[in-house]
Design a protein around this motif. Structure first.
Motif, short mmCIF file in Angstrom:
data_model
loop_
_atom_site.label_atom_id
_atom_site.label_comp_id
_atom_site.label_asym_id
_atom_site.label_seq_id
_atom_site.Cartn_x
_atom_site.Cartn_y
_atom_site.Cartn_z
N LEU A 88 0.81 -1.00 0.07
CA LEU A 88 -0.11 -0.08 -0.05
C LEU A 88 0.98 1.25 0.10
O LEU A 88 0.65 2.26 -0.62
N LYS A 89 2.03 1.18 0.79
CA LYS A 89 2.85 2.43 0.75
C LYS A 89 3.48 2.73 -0.42
O LYS A 89 3.62 3.91 -1.02
N ASN A 90 3.77 1.57 -1.43
CA ASN A 90 4.15 1.66 -2.69
C ASN A 90 3.46 2.50 -3.55
O ASN A 90 3.95 3.13 -4.40
N ILE A 91 2.02 2.00 -3.38
CA ILE A 91 1.07 2.85 -4.45
C ILE A 91 1.22 4.38 -4.09
O ILE A 91 1.16 5.12 -4.96
N PHE A 92 1.16 4.71 -2.81
CA PHE A 92 1.36 5.99 -2.46
C PHE A 92 2.56 6.72 -3.15
O PHE A 92 2.67 7.89 -3.42
N ASP A 93 3.66 5.91 -3.19
CA ASP A 93 4.98 6.39 -3.58
C ASP A 93 4.89 6.48 -5.12
O ASP A 93 5.65 7.29 -5.54
N LEU A 94 4.13 5.74 -5.65
CA LEU A 94 4.06 5.81 -7.20
C LEU A 94 3.01 7.15 -7.69
O LEU A 94 3.59 7.29 -8.77
N LEU A 95 2.36 7.56 -7.10
CA LEU A 95 1.43 8.50 -7.15
C LEU A 95 1.99 9.83 -7.04
O LEU A 95 2.92 10.08 -5.98
N PRO A 96 1.62 10.88 -7.60
CA PRO A 96 2.37 12.37 -7.37
C PRO A 96 1.62 12.79 -5.90
O PRO A 96 0.55 12.44 -5.38
N VAL A 97 2.37 13.97 -5.50
CA VAL A 97 1.94 14.27 -4.06
C VAL A 97 0.51 14.87 -4.07
O VAL A 97 -0.12 14.69 -3.00
N ASN A 98 0.07 15.34 -5.20
CA ASN A 98 -1.26 15.83 -5.23
C ASN A 98 -2.27 14.78 -5.98
O ASN A 98 -3.35 15.37 -6.39
N ALA A 99 -2.03 13.64 -5.73
CA ALA A 99 -2.72 12.86 -6.47
C ALA A 99 -4.15 12.56 -6.07
O ALA A 99 -5.15 12.23 -6.74
N PHE A 100 -4.58 12.96 -4.88
CA PHE A 100 -5.94 12.90 -4.14
C PHE A 100 -6.49 14.32 -3.96
O PHE A 100 -7.68 14.49 -3.60
N ARG A 101 -5.99 15.25 -4.89
CA ARG A 101 -6.86 16.60 -4.81
C ARG A 101 -7.96 16.38 -5.58
O ARG A 101 -8.23 15.82 -6.37
N ASP A 102 -9.02 16.91 -4.93
CA ASP A 102 -10.47 16.87 -5.28
C ASP A 102 -11.06 15.65 -5.42
O ASP A 102 -12.06 15.09 -6.08
N LYS A 103 -10.45 14.60 -4.60
CA LYS A 103 -10.83 13.41 -4.41
C LYS A 103 -11.31 12.97 -2.92
O LYS A 103 -10.75 13.63 -1.94
N VAL A 104 -12.29 12.03 -2.50
CA VAL A 104 -12.66 11.63 -1.34
C VAL A 104 -12.01 10.45 -1.13
O VAL A 104 -12.00 9.43 -1.87
N VAL A 105 -11.66 10.38 0.01
CA VAL A 105 -10.79 9.10 0.38
C VAL A 105 -11.55 8.78 1.81
O VAL A 105 -11.29 9.40 2.66
N SER A 106 -11.85 7.41 1.79
CA SER A 106 -12.38 6.95 2.93
C SER A 106 -11.49 5.50 3.10
O SER A 106 -10.87 5.18 2.27
N MET A 107 -11.86 5.00 4.68
CA MET A 107 -10.76 3.95 4.71
C MET A 107 -11.28 2.94 5.70
O MET A 107 -12.03 3.41 6.56
#
Length: 188
Positions: A88-107
């Motif tokens: 999961l951490k690797n997924i975050f590392d693959l994405l740009p720093v603003n990957a979740f801008r204008d996105k909703v994230v739940s967990m």
């Protein structure tokens, strides 16, 4: 609206079991939503090497592109050694720093111990917040005792996942309306 259900580990079954129910809940209660399940166990992902996410091909390219195209992401993660899995951490590392801008994230998290409930607060929320997500503040914590033979046996878990799905959809719709109203205020 596009929602990605991200099952954040390449081992174990509990998180995938909960994610399967999450996807089912979205399909049954929000038929207008396009939902995609990404179980990291099903993909051969490269480790992040600092490239732009658009340069990755194959499974890695598909996973990061699908996440980037989503309006909302529901992250399910097991807790291993009081931390999120490296996959999961690797997924975050693959994405740009603003990957979740204008996105909703739940967990939600699955864990063998009650003591791990704070991992979402202390590790996962700071990461997705740094990546500019609009976070659904409540989350679901599912313990080992809530599962039996790869099935959820606690009815309250179903209720909490349904509520998480509902909160994710409502918050995504709300932020979309706010952005549209703000954009409509400009006169060009």
């Amino acid at each position: 609206m596009k929602i990605v259900g991200l099952s954040g580990s390449n081992v174990g079954s509990k998180t995938r079991t909960a994610m399967d129910y999450t996807v089912k809940s979205i399909k049954e209660n929000h038929s207008e939503v396009e939902v995609t399940l990404i179980d990291l166990a099903d993909y051969d992902l490269q480790f992040s090497d600092g490239r732009n996410y658009l340069e990755y091909k194959g499974d890695t390219g598909y996973v990061v592109q699908t996440i980037m195209e989503a309006d909302a992401i529901i992250i399910g993660t097991p807790i291993f050694q009081a931390s999120i899995p490296a996959t999961l951490k690797n997924i975050f590392d693959l994405l740009p720093v603003n990957a979740f801008r204008d996105k909703v994230v739940s967990m939600y998290a699955t864990a063998g111990s009650q003591k791990h409930y704070l991992i979402i607060e202390q590790q996962l929320k700071p990461i997705v917040s740094y990546m500019k997500a609009q976070i659904v503040q409540s989350y679901v914590f599912i313990e080992e005792k809530d599962f039996q033979r790869k099935e959820i046996i606690n009815e309250d878990v179903f209720f909490r996942i349904d509520r998480l799905v509902e909160d994710t959809v409502v918050l995504t719709e709300t932020y979309k309306k706010i952005r549209e109203a703000k954009e409509a205020a400009y006169d060009f």
